[in-house]
Design a protein around this motif. Structure first.
Motif, short mmCIF file in Angstrom:
data_model
loop_
_atom_site.label_atom_id
_atom_site.label_comp_id
_atom_site.label_asym_id
_atom_site.label_seq_id
_atom_site.Cartn_x
_atom_site.Cartn_y
_atom_site.Cartn_z
N SER A 96 47.77 13.10 -130.22
CA SER A 96 47.42 12.36 -130.22
C SER A 96 45.93 13.10 -130.00
O SER A 96 45.01 12.70 -129.96
CB SER A 96 47.43 11.82 -128.77
N ASN A 128 39.14 13.09 -130.48
CA ASN A 128 38.88 11.20 -129.95
C ASN A 128 37.47 11.67 -129.08
O ASN A 128 37.10 10.56 -129.21
CB ASN A 128 40.13 10.49 -129.40
N GLU A 169 41.69 8.48 -133.75
CA GLU A 169 41.74 7.14 -133.30
C GLU A 169 42.97 6.71 -132.19
O GLU A 169 43.34 5.48 -133.07
CB GLU A 169 42.33 6.64 -134.80
N ALA A 170 42.84 7.23 -131.88
CA ALA A 170 44.35 7.69 -130.13
C ALA A 170 44.19 8.22 -129.09
O ALA A 170 42.87 9.43 -129.30
CB ALA A 170 45.38 7.73 -131.33
N GLY A 217 42.42 1.90 -131.14
CA GLY A 217 43.55 2.74 -130.99
C GLY A 217 42.90 3.45 -129.88
O GLY A 217 43.96 4.14 -128.33
N ASN A 231 43.60 13.41 -133.07
CA ASN A 231 43.85 12.07 -134.17
C ASN A 231 42.72 11.42 -133.02
O ASN A 231 42.65 10.95 -132.54
CB ASN A 231 45.24 11.57 -133.57
#
Length: 294
Positions: free
Chosen positions: A83, A282, A88-89, A118, A86
Motif C-alpha cells: 500500500s 500516496n 491510490e491506496a 482509495g 501504491n
C-alpha cells in the motif's frame, strides 16, 4: 524461514505430501526436503508419518501454531508495504494548524478523495511547532503550517495559500460604519489577540507599534475560532485570517474595518515534509496535487 514455515503449514493443512506439493506448485521431494530442513533447524521431529498421512508431534503442534501467526504477520506486513508503494491506496498522515484544518483542508480532502477514492487521511492538529515535532518523530508524512522552522534545513517547504489578515468587528461597531480609518484611529479600542508568542500576535504588535499605537488587549486567547466568536459578541475587534472569517463575512456576522494607511498583512500557509527519505507513494501524490487544490 518463512518459506519453510509456509511449506510446513500447507503440509499440515493438506494432510499429505502429495496434496501439499500440488498446493505449493512444487515437487513432492522439494516438500520433503523443506520439512526435513525445518526439523533439523529445531532438532526435533515435527511429524509422525503414519500410513502416508502427516500427524503432528507435540513439538509440531507448537511450531504449527506459531508458524500460522508468523505467516499472518508476514502477509499483513507485505500488504502494508504494497500500500505504501501504491499512490491510490492507504492512509496519508497529515499534521496541521487548527485554522487550515477547519477552513482549508476539508475541501482539499474532499476534492482529492473524489479523484482518488482509495486514499484516506489521518489528520492531527497543533501549532506550527507541534507539527514540526510530529515531523521529527515521523508521526506524520506532511505538515501544514503558518510558521516554518528556519532551523529545519532538512525540510522541503512549499507555499500553498496567502491568507490575508483582516481587521474585523461586529457590523454594529462604531468603526464598521466608516469607509476607512488609519491605524492611529485604533488607539483606545480594545483588541482581542492571540496569546503572547504566537506568530499572529507578533504581526499585530509590529503593526500597531509601527504607528505608535499602544495595544490594549481585551482578551488573550489561544484559538482563532474563539476570537471570531468573541468579536461577534462585541468583546472587541481583532485581526484574523481571511480563511477564518470568510463565511461569517458572507453571512453578515462580521464586518471588515479598512485601513487606508497600511497594506494588508498576511500569513502564508505552507506545506512541509522531510527532504531525506522518500514519502510513501500516496503521500507523494497528495503533496504534488495539494497546491492546485488550495
Amino acid at each position: 524461514m518463512n518459506r519453510l514455515y509456509r511449506t510446513f503449514v500447507v503440509s499440515v493443512e493438506s494432510g499429505t505430501l502429495v496434496r501439499a506439493a500440488a498446493a505449493l506448485h512444487v515437487t513432492q521431494p522439494t516438500v520433503t526436503r523443506q520439512l526435513q530442513q525445518l526439523e533439523a533447524e529445531f532438532h526435533q521431529p515435527l511429524f509422525e508419518r503414519t500410513g502416508g498421512r502427516l500427524v503432528l508431534t507435540r513439538s509440531g503442534e507448537v511450531v504449527y501454531r506459531t508458524a500460522k501467526r508468523l505467516l499472518a504477520l508476514d502477509d499483513k506486513l507485505r500488504e502494508e508495504l504494497n500500500s505504501l508503494a501504491n499512490p491510490e491506496a492507504g492512509t496519508v498522515y497529515i499534521g496541521a494548524g487548527v485554522t487550515p484544518a477547519i477552513h482549508l483542508l476539508p475541501g482539499a480532502f474532499a476534492m482529492y478523495r473524489n479523484l482518488h477514492p482509495g486514499v484516506t487521511f489521518h489528520l492531527r492538529t497543533g501549532s506550527s511547532s507541534d507539527v514540526d515535532a510530529m515531523l521529527s518523530a515521523r508521526e506524520i508524512d506532511i505538515g501544514i503550517v503558518t510558521t516554518v522552522n528556519p532551523e529545519r534545513a532538512d525540510l522541503v517547504a512549499k507555499p500553498l495559500y496567502k491568507d490575508d489578515l483582516l481587521l474585523v468587528a461586529p457590523p454594529s461597531h462604531a468603526l464598521s460604519t466608516r469607509s476607512a480609518i488609519t491605524v492611529s484611529d485604533l488607539q483606545g479600542y480594545p483588541i482581542i489577540v492571540m496569546q503572547a508568542g504566537s506568530g499572529l500576535r507578533r504581526l499585530v504588535e509590529d503593526l500597531l507599534e509601527s504607528r505608535g499605537v499602544q495595544l490594549l488587549p481585551a482578551l488573550e486567547v489561544d484559538s482563532l475560532e474563539a476570537i471570531n466568536r468573541l468579536v461577534q459578541f462585541g468583546f472587541g475587534i481583532s485581526f484574523l485570517p481571511r480563511s477564518c472569517v470568510r463565511d461569517d463575512l458572507d453571512a453578515g456576522r462580521l464586518a471588515v474595518i479598512r485601513l487606508m494607511d497600511e497594506p494588508p498583512a498576511s500569513r502564508t500557509i505552507t506545506m512541509v515534509y522531510r527532504a531525506q527519505g522518500s514519502l510513501p507513494a500516496n503521500a507523494e501524490r497528495f503533496a504534488e496535487e495539494l497546491p492546485r487544490l488550495f
